[in-house]
Design an enzyme around this catalytic site. Structure first.
Site, PDB file in Angstrom:
ATOM      1  N   CYS A  17     -14.998   5.122  -0.322  1.00 56.73           N
ATOM      2  CA  CYS A  17     -15.535   5.796  -1.525  1.00 56.73           C
ATOM      3  C   CYS A  17     -14.707   5.448  -2.762  1.00 56.73           C
ATOM      4  CB  CYS A  17     -15.549   7.303  -1.276  1.00 56.73           C
ATOM      5  SG  CYS A  17     -15.571   8.326  -2.751  1.00 56.73           S
ATOM      6  N   CYS A  46     -13.131   8.345  -4.652  1.00 54.03           N
ATOM      7  CA  CYS A  46     -12.025   8.897  -3.853  1.00 54.03           C
ATOM      8  C   CYS A  46     -10.740   8.111  -4.098  1.00 54.03           C
ATOM      9  CB  CYS A  46     -12.371   8.857  -2.367  1.00 54.03           C
ATOM     10  SG  CYS A  46     -13.851   9.779  -1.918  1.00 54.03           S
TER      11      CYS A  46
END
Length: 785
Positions: A693, A696
């Site tokens: 991600c 992230c």
């Protein structure tokens, strides 16, 4: 007839030579423009060539596609001020990381849709290079059309926009921005659709009907001026309130002919604001007043003073606001003409700090634009305005290297001066004068080198520029802003050098492209690398005085990096000064270093492989820039890792470094989550993320800041949801998700779901929300006790 083989071979070779020449030609030569061409000239040159050599028009030429790709590439680079700077400095080698190209439009597009407003004189085509000073830094009223050449509605609006510009000439400023060419400016202004019509200085989007009448009314509503309704009872008081200022009055008899309507009176008040008061008299209602003023027919009269005085009256035979304003301006005195002695006296007073700044308008006997007579009113109370004829004061003009006319120069208290390089309109000149009249920036000449600029005890920021260079023009207002905002505990001087005038000086200083900005610290020149804004300029100065990156020598690399202890973690950027990507990366490397500042035993460094080639070869460095880390856990350089991402920015460096940095964030898994978090009596904050991600990864360094800020208050952990099914049990639906667990009561486990923390991607917001949850938790805990 059979063609001799030698002729055939020659033809093939010659054709190949032509194609190769077209493919390798300098971009400026390819477009047949000078190196100082502005964006409009570049756009026109490309359009002319595009219509001539487009593949649609040359179907029999097998090389037409490649030739046009090359032409299009030249245009795409030169129209973009950042790409153009890189091309000027490094050639095409400097564009590899930034520009791909490869697409172009049909011939019909270039014929019909390309550059909608390029030939309209009433509409000012704006770009990033002049938007800041002309629009953002002024209180002028602008109505700006942000458009795309691919937009059908934009083309439909064009005739209407031209009519609006004609009706509002001199009243408000009408602009246009081609979002295909200046997509970054459009993005900065929040443009999401085309055409978007915005009214400045409020930057309000026009939402009404796109008719000439609606657009003109919308612009007029922004005006802060008025036309005064004069009557027998209020005439004297109204006139007195404006002192001895001249008046322009429209007198209407009962027939109502040859009168200005209210809208045109308002337009005139805007055009002549600060110079002349505008009024209107209804003689059908105010017959006594008109009789006293000897007015018996409808007429427009310029009173060179209060209307009741004996000053000469000038009748104006027009109902067009622009024409009337021109007549009025011709009645007003020209700007003060200074002879050689007056000019020297003014400069002497400025040097002694005894007067306001002076804006000097240098001419060579040419006819002055009539609107420039507005300047004294526009600058009243801020700047004196004068005029200098270079035929009678040649020494002053020669000293200032003035070779084109008109030229506007602002002379500042203390003796410094700056030269205006923008449009020669009253609004643009006034904006320039206000912007730089009280800054410390001053023009530098060869007499200022090597001293005082390279004096060891002084700090100097020097901008080497060319007036034809768009990035230079965009940088200058930010350079001035930096001179006003900089506060680093010691005085910093700011100067500019025009390389079109002092070319040999620029060559001597190693300037190869524009702008080149050097910061002299103890006579050592540091080349500015960073965004062209005031904050980046100030940040660069601070970085030079307190370097966040350790500049290693060959011997220092041996002792500090090769000889490092097992506790130390080193990040090293291997670069060369001639490598374009290296220079472009440097500001990001400094940001990365500052993000890690204060972490124990963590060091960020750089090594110049041109100066210390032997060391770089020993380390096996074969390309630049090469970024490596030498991890903690082992002494020396045995344990290392290389940065491999294509995007070399501070955020990506931090993401890459995260796994190697000392951390206060505890890594959790399926086995220890329940015992460590759910059974804990202490509060926890958990980052549920996935290793694939992007957001992230970007948030990981910010989450480290959260852990450091909350150290001692809460436990901080993270769990990779791509590897652990605990995230499904906690009902995690997106990444990253930040949860707060207040702590167990000691008798049972907490709920799996916790409390969501607001995620914005910024550590400060996350910390704030966690503190709110903590405060609420502690209050409730006390209440329960």
């Amino acid at each position: 007839m059979k063609i001799p083989s030698t002729v055939f071979i020659y033809t093939i070779v010659y054709s190949y030579y032509l194609v190769a020449s077209a493919l390798e030609a300098d971009f400026y030569k390819l477009l047949d423009v000078q190196r100082d061409a502005d964006n409009r000239e570049i756009r026109k040159a490309f359009k002319r060539l595009a219509l001539k050599v487009h593949p649609d028009k040359n179907p029999d030429d097998p090389d037409a596609h490649e030739k046009f790709l090359r032409l299009n590439r030249a245009y795409e680079v030169l129209k973009d001020e950042d790409l153009r700077k890189k091309y000027d400095e490094f050639g095409e080698e400097g564009l590899k990381d930034d520009f791909k190209g490869g697409k172009y439009e049909s011939w019909k597009f270039y014929q019909q849709n390309f550059g909608i407003y390029d030939d309209d004189q009433e509409i000012i085509t704006l770009s990033r290079s002049d938007f800041e000073q002309a629009v953002a830094n002024t209180r002028d009223i602008w109505f700006i059309n942000f458009y795309s050449a691919h937009c059908g509605h934009c083309h439909e609006l064009a005739p209407t926009w031209r009519e609006v510009a004609a009706q509002l000439e001199g009243v408000v400023r009408i602009g246009a921005v081609n979002c295909e060419d200046d997509w970054m400016l459009c993005r900065q202004q929040g443009i999401r659709s085309y055409p978007s019509l915005l009214l400045y200085p409020k930057a309000e989007k026009f939402q009404g009907s796109r008719t000439v009448e609606s657009l003109v009314k919308a612009a007029l509503r922004e005006l802060k001026v008025r036309s005064h309704a004069l009557t027998t009872s209020n005439m004297d008081a109204t006139v007195r309130s404006f002192g001895e200022k001249p008046w322009l009055i429209s007198y209407c008899t009962d027939h109502g002919e040859d009168c200005l309507n209210p809208t045109d009176c308002l337009k005139l008040a805007a055009i002549l604001e600060g110079l002349v008061s505008v009024g209107h008299v209804d003689c059908a209602k105010e017959s006594r007043l008109c009789g006293e003023l000897n007015i018996d027919v409808s007429q427009i009269v310029f009173h060179n003073g209060p209307p009741r005085t004996a000053d000469a009256r000038v009748l104006i035979d027009s109902l067009n606001p622009a024409e009337i304003a021109t007549h009025v301006l011709h009645q007003l005195p020209e700007n003060t003409l200074l002879d050689a002695q007056s000019f020297e006296n003014a400069r002497a007073e400025l040097k002694a700090g005894k007067c306001l700044p002076w804006l000097m308008h240098f001419t060579n006997g040419e006819t002055t634009q009539i609107e420039l007579r507005k300047l004294p009113a526009m600058l009243s109370g801020h700047v004196n305005v004068g005029k200098v004829d270079c035929r009678s004061t040649p020494q002053a003009c020669s000293y200032l290297h003035i070779h084109k006319y008109p030229t506007f120069v602002i002379f500042k208290p203390g003796g410094g001066y700056e030269i205006h390089h923008g449009r020669a309109s009253a609004h643009d000149v006034a904006a320039f004068a206000k912007d730089c009249s009280h800054t410390s920036v001053r023009v530098l000449t060869p007499d200022d080198f090597p001293e005082p600029v390279q004096l060891r005890e002084q700090l100097w920021f020097v901008d080497f520029f060319a007036p034809w260079c768009p990035p230079c023009m965009r940088l200058l207002p930010e350079f001035r802003k930096a001179s006003k905002l900089i506060n680093i505990g010691t005085e910093v001087n700011f100067g500019t050098v025009d390389c079109t005038i002092f070319n040999s000086l620029c060559d001597q200083m190693g300037v190869r492209s524009y702008p080149t900005t050097l910061f002299y610290n103890n006579s050592v020149a540091h080349k500015f690398q960073g965004n062209h804004d005031a904050s980046s300029i100030i940040e660069f100065a601070k970085d030079v005085l307190d370097p966040p990156v350790i500049a290693l020598t060959g011997s220092e690399f041996e002792t500090r990096v090769s000889g490092k202890s097992s506790k130390e973690l080193w990040f090293v950027d291997y670069y060369t000064p001639w490598c374009p990507p290296c220079m472009q990366m440097m500001p990001e490397w400094r940001k990365f270093a500052k993000a890690l500042k204060g972490k124990p035993d963590v060091y960020v460094a750089s090594l110049d492989c041109q100066a210390y080639g032997a060391t770089c070869r020993e380390q096996g460095v074969g390309s630049y820039p090469s970024v490596r880390l030498y991890a903690a856990g082992r002494a020396g350089t045995a344990q290392q890792a290389e940065f491999s991402s294509w995007f070399r920015n501070a955020q990506n460096f931090l993401t890459w470094a995260q796994d190697y940095l000392p951390s206060k964030v505890i890594t959790l898994n399926n086995q220890n989550f329940a015992q460590s978090v759910l059974a804990s009596k202490k509060p926890w904050v958990i980052d549920f993320y996935a290793n694939w991600c992007g957001p992230c990864q970007q948030f990981a360094p910010e989450f480290e800041k959260v852990a450091e800020a909350l150290d001692g208050k809460v436990q901080v952990g993270r769990i990779d949801c791509a590897q652990h099914n605990i995230c499904q049990k906690a009902y995690i639906q997106g990444y990253p998700t930040i949860r707060f667990y207040k702590g167990s009561n000691g008798q049972s486990l907490q709920e799996m779901f916790g409390v969501n923390i607001r995620y914005t991607g910024r550590a400060a917001d996350t910390i704030n929300d966690i503190n709110i949850k903590l405060a609420d938790y502690y209050i409730r805990s006390r209440d329960e006790l």
